[in-house]
Design an enzyme around this catalytic site. Sequence first.
Site, short mmCIF file in Angstrom:
data_model
loop_
_atom_site.label_atom_id
_atom_site.label_comp_id
_atom_site.label_asym_id
_atom_site.label_seq_id
_atom_site.Cartn_x
_atom_site.Cartn_y
_atom_site.Cartn_z
CG ASP A 81 31.64 31.96 35.80
OD1 ASP A 81 31.59 32.76 34.84
OD2 ASP A 81 32.45 32.08 36.73
CB SER A 87 36.46 38.01 37.86
OG SER A 87 36.38 37.90 36.46
CG HIS A 90 31.83 35.75 36.69
ND1 HIS A 90 32.85 34.83 36.70
CD2 HIS A 90 32.42 36.97 36.55
CE1 HIS A 90 34.01 35.46 36.58
NE2 HIS A 90 33.77 36.76 36.50
#
Length: 336
Positions: A282, A150, A311
Amino acid sequence: MDSEIKEEIPVHEEFILCCGVETQVLKCGPWTDLFNDQSANRPKLLIFVITGNPGFSAAYVPFVKALYSSVNKRFPVWVISHAGHALAPKDKKILTTSDGMSSLTSAFLYNPNAQEVEDIYGLCGQVEHKLAFLRTHVPKEMKLVLIGHSIGCYISLQILKLAPELPIIRSLLLFPTIERMSESPNGRIATPLFCRFRYALYVSAYLLLKPWPEKIKSLMIRKYLQMMNLQTEFSLLNMLEPFCLVNAAYLASQEMMDVVKRDNETIKEHLSKLTFYYGTVDAWCPKEYYEDMKKDFPEGDIRLCEKKIPHAFVLGFHQEMADMVADWLKDDLSKI
């Protein structure tokens, strides 16, 4: 498999001062001090995991254990918390660079420029925080594999850009939030929440969570982990610590404002080292971001998930992710 990993693989927890801020480091494998280990089996490479936001490194323990096992326990796998996202328990000693080191090593490690970082809890500060750790806790000749998740992917790219002297041989970017965050489906919700109502969140966090006894917080977190099927032997009390949540919200507000344009120049310069892994479900980096990357960098190693991994892969998909990462690294690690 998970029970075997839990029983056989050691994970060492340290709380250190990095840039003057309490920082949790979880070290998977028998190597805890890479500077003073002069044994013949000292590893030549470190796999370094940079978390998403919030940066609760304890949540990544199942993943780093699985990855350590998947690379045949040959290399250490370390994960570091974000600055301000971890507070040491009252009975836990916070290490300084001089603890347990010779005076020569301590002098070598000390870097006065790494002690103070402006806006340490913000996005740029988090980049400097990781750089300071790598420069002061990892021998300069030790090869590195960066694994970003991320916003950790954005930080990984910044490390490649700002520290060309680091011997980074690969950087794997998992579910990369490296562009147009505020335009993503989740970003359209998060931007007003964290940018306009951030201070209301701060007040609410302190008013609601600060009075709770630690036993109640522990019980709630334990129930949540059971629901998520997440097992970790390290405390995740920071998930309900107002100080940590406020810093996570502050970092998120900067992500929404500053992670806009993809850094194509850095990607182009280091493309041969990079692997991008995008999700199909996502809402932080939707499939169109993957398609744009493929179009702009057709020769790059840019992959699309075929397993519907979310995610937040650390919640239930750590083994699948670790197996894939180990397979991607197989050729590079065979040369070490």
